[in-house]
Design a protein around this motif. Structure first.
Motif, PDB file in Angstrom:
ATOM      1  N   UNK A 216       0.815  -1.216   0.000  1.00 57.85           N
ATOM      2  CA  UNK A 216       0.000   0.000   0.000  1.00 57.85           C
ATOM      3  C   UNK A 216       0.849   1.266   0.000  1.00 57.85           C
ATOM      4  N   UNK A 217       0.288   2.358  -0.531  1.00 55.72           N
ATOM      5  CA  UNK A 217       0.993   3.645  -0.516  1.00 55.72           C
ATOM      6  C   UNK A 217       1.240   4.072   0.929  1.00 55.72           C
ATOM      7  N   UNK A 218       2.350   4.767   1.150  1.00 50.63           N
ATOM      8  CA  UNK A 218       2.676   5.257   2.488  1.00 50.63           C
ATOM      9  C   UNK A 218       2.814   6.777   2.468  1.00 50.63           C
ATOM     10  N   UNK A 219       2.456   7.396   3.587  1.00 47.25           N
ATOM     11  CA  UNK A 219       2.635   8.849   3.693  1.00 47.25           C
ATOM     12  C   UNK A 219       4.104   9.198   3.943  1.00 47.25           C
ATOM     13  N   UNK A 220       4.892   8.183   4.338  1.00 48.07           N
ATOM     14  CA  UNK A 220       6.292   8.458   4.694  1.00 48.07           C
ATOM     15  C   UNK A 220       7.179   8.354   3.447  1.00 48.07           C
TER      16      UNK A 220
END
Ligand code: SME
Length: 167
Positions: free
Chosen positions: A60-64
């Motif tokens: 999944x995409x990460x904000x980090x």
């Protein structure tokens, strides 16, 4: 230990194809995700100055997408010049959560010509998902990536973010 031979062969073939280093990293994360199914997220962070910048990943995409050196498990690995194995992230004060379900994490540094240039980062929803054998396997993969980087068209420099893509 997971079999490193097919992963190393896939990485070596990147040299013949003259791929960009992000394509090399894409092969690495794809092969590692196949070899270690307990990992729900596998990614590469490249070191640019004092910031880790997210490269290719599986999961999944990460904000980090940018992590300062010294921050989180990833930034600590660079600051301490040491791989990080975290059996339970709930016990780690400086952990940066990508998913509330993550329980364990491993970060393995990528070195090229003796210099840290990035890292492999893996998350799992299982506690203590990454053992010594897995760490050894990841060290081989990180070692291969680090050794191959100077042969890539984009080179090894940690500051080559503006490097052109391979033709
Ligand atoms: N958990 C990491 C941040 C990266 S995500 O796991 C993708 C950390 O604490 O540095």
């Amino acid at each position: 230990m997971p079999d490193a031979a097919p992963v190393l062969a896939a990485l070596s073939s990147c040299i013949q194809c003259k791929l960009h280093r992000d394509e090399l990293a894409q092969v690495a994360v794809t092969e590692v995700a196949k070899a270690l199914p307990q990992a729900g997220w596998v990614g590469v962070y490249w070191l640019h100055g004092d910031t880790l910048e997210l490269g290719p990943y599986v999961g999944p995409a990460t904000e980090h997408t940018r992590i300062p050196v010294g921050t989180g498990v990833c930034g600590t690995a660079v600051a301490e010049d040491k791989d990080q194995v975290v059996p339970d992230v709930r016990a780690r004060e400086n952990y940066l959560a990508c998913s509330a379900r993550t329980r364990s994490e491993i970060v393995v540094l990528i070195r090229s010509n003796g210099k840290v240039v990035g890292q492999l980062d893996l998350d799992s929803d299982q506690v203590d998902a990454f053992g010594k054998d897995d760490h050894g396997f990841l060290r081989m993969v990180a070692g291969a990536v680090g050794n191959l980087l100077p042969m890539m068209p984009s080179g090894v420099s940690a500051d080559d973010s503006a490097a052109p893509k391979a033709e």
